[in-house]
Design a protein around this motif. Structure first.
Motif: not given
Length: 523
Positions: A178-207
């Motif tokens: 519900t609430e994150l400390p401002t000093e964490w400086k976390i922003t929204n992301i939508d990042k996909t990471t790929k390698s020969s062994n894995h593929t995944y997406n990390h999403l940070i957003r407001h819900v």
């Protein structure tokens, strides 16, 4: 909540290790009790073509609950798996019964049948599957629990290698705050990471009014480069053993497979090789000519005092793991080494020898033979049969190969148990003074009533009994006067336990011979 925890760093570490730990792969996991902290792991098999189509996408190649079950289509065509190239490994089963709703997971029957896995189950949600090897040892392969399913990775890798498929571990991790400390400086992301062994997406957003950290993706378990079966469909692997020396004094090694001209080549082993089998008498049995269990029977010459000769090609009957056990006790042959006369007469000439040659085996042979002769003469056995729970004592009785006090105590106890403690007191006192106490004293009175006085025999028996009575946790009591006398009688030191046990065997079967002669048991 810590920052790394919200950022799902623990989940990323599991992705990097491909959900494997200590040789086990997690293929199902469910954690949904906490709405703000949830995770799901699921799996499937996919073909090479399907891998090419989906490896760059972080989405799952199926919907859980519709992961490739048999399907009938509109034209009444039937398919084993609903989508080509996708094959389920675990099956979500649900049943809406009148009294309750039942769910559990089944495992691919093809995988179970391929390894012929043995199932132990508390219920459908708590099961274990085992592979049984050629020696009857159980190796855990699958563990099914209500919130988790794990498979041993090496079995899975062999399976997908032979099927020429890939294994996909699909995962979803989600945390809300519900609430994150401002000093964490976390922003929204939508990042996909790929390698020969894995593929995944990390999403940070407001819900709604919460901040969501969500990872969705899949890990690929690829088949082995070389096809190799857990089962040996060709010639079994045979270890090499020492059969002699060359002109340079180097050992000559030869494997134990059968070839022309090697049927009578002999290799030799330390006597200690048999300790493994003596120590598990409910599984193995050892006699003068063989050692074995329900899974194998190896012909050996156990009639030599200090070593065990074996014809080289006989060793091929052993499973490979058992060959490795024997190999570590393989010794160089010496000029004075050979097979025993007993073994030669029996196994080469085909003439059954009268008795084994080593003191322990001779004792066991004479013990049974004498007891039968005595019963034939008197109608009762001098030594009462062992109880069912104690029968292993006779099987495991053997000479010791090192001056180990623990082994000496155990074997001495067994000799006393078989002889002094099994004396048939009820029959011995029928015609003597019933006021005599103690099995040895009753036995002595019985012999005296039959005109047999042998003080040396009873000195031996009483000292043997005292030795047994003075045992304390594989040592001898200094406070026990009779035990001290017994130690002196047998002249026991820390260096001669093996020799003293040999003497006990010899004096014991001398007892049988003396009684046999006096009572004319052979007539």
């Amino acid at each position: 909540m810590e920052k790394d925890y919200f950022l799902l760093e623990d989940g990323k570490k599991r992705i990097e290790t491909k959900f494997s730990e200590n040789g086990w792969l997690t293929i199902y996991e469910s954690n949904s009790e906490d709405i703000d902290d949830q995770s799901t792991v699921f799996c499937t098999l996919i073909s090479n073509k399907k891998l090419e189509e989906t490896e760059d996408k972080y989405s799952w190649p199926f919907l859980m609950g519709s992961e490739g079950k048999p399907s009938v289509f509109g034209d009444n065509s039937y398919k084993v798996n609903a989508e080509e190239g996708i094959e389920p490994f675990i099956f979500y089963r649900s049943f809406n019964l009148p009294e309750k709703y039942v769910t559990y997971f089944d495992i691919s029957e093809e995988f179970i049948l391929y390894f012929n896995l043995y199932e132990k189950a508390k219920d459908k949600k708590n099961r274990k599957f085992y592979f049984i090897d050629e020696l009857g040892h159980l190796d855990e392969v699958l563990i099914v629990e209500p919130k988790s399913i794990k498979v041993k990775l090496r079995y899975l890798k062999e399976y997908i290698t032979l099927k020429e498929m890939h294994f996909v571990v699909c995962f979803e991790f989600m945390r809300l705050s519900t609430e994150l400390p401002t000093e964490w400086k976390i922003t929204n992301i939508d990042k996909t990471t790929k390698s020969s062994n894995h593929t995944y997406n990390h999403l940070i957003r407001h819900v709604s009014e919460k901040k969501q950290s969500w990872i969705l993706g899949k890990v690929f378990i690829h088949p082995n480069k070389e096809k190799k079966s857990h089962f040996d469909f060709g010639d079994s692997k045979n270890e090499e053993f020492i059969i002699g020396f060359d002109n340079d004094g180097e050992e000559i090694l030869e494997d134990c497979s059968e070839t022309d001209g090697n049927h009578f080549k002999v290799t030799y082993f330390k006597k200690e090789v048999l300790n493994k089998y003596y120590n598990e008498p409910t599984i193995y049995d050892v006699d003068g000519f063989s050692v074995g269990c329900k899974y194998f029977r190896l012909k050996i010459d156990n009639n030599v005092k200090d070593y065990v000769p074996v014809f080289l090609t006989n060793l091929r009957v052993l499973p490979h793991k058992e060959q490795l056990h024997w190999k570590q006790y393989n010794i160089q042959p010496q000029n004075n080494m050979n097979i025993s006369g007993t073994y030669y007469k029996t196994m080469i000439e085909g003439n059954w020898a009268e008795h084994p040659e080593t003191a322990d085996l001779f004792f066991k042979s004479k013990y049974e033979e004498f007891n039968k002769k005595w019963e034939k003469k008197f109608g009762w056995r001098l030594y009462k049969p062992l109880s069912e729970k104690d029968k292993y004592l006779f099987t495991s009785l053997h000479k010791i190969t090192t001056n180990n006090v623990k082994a000496f105590c155990e074997q001495t106890h067994t000799v006393v148990k078989l002889t002094i403690e099994r004396l048939n007191e009820k029959e011995l006192v029928r015609n003597i003074d019933s006021g005599v106490k103690g099995s040895i004293a009753k036995f002595e009175k019985f012999l005296e009533s039959n005109s047999m006085v042998i003080p040396d025999l009873f000195e031996f028996l009483r000292n043997l009994q005292s030795l047994r009575s003075g045992l304390i946790a594989h040592s001898f009591s200094d406070s026990n006067k009779e035990c001290r006398k017994a130690l002196k009688y047998f002249e026991i030191t820390d260096e001669n336990y093996a020799d003293v046990l040999e003497e006990i065997f010899v004096k014991s079967f001398y007892t049988f011979n003396t009684l046999e002669k006096h009572f004319k048991l052979d007539e």
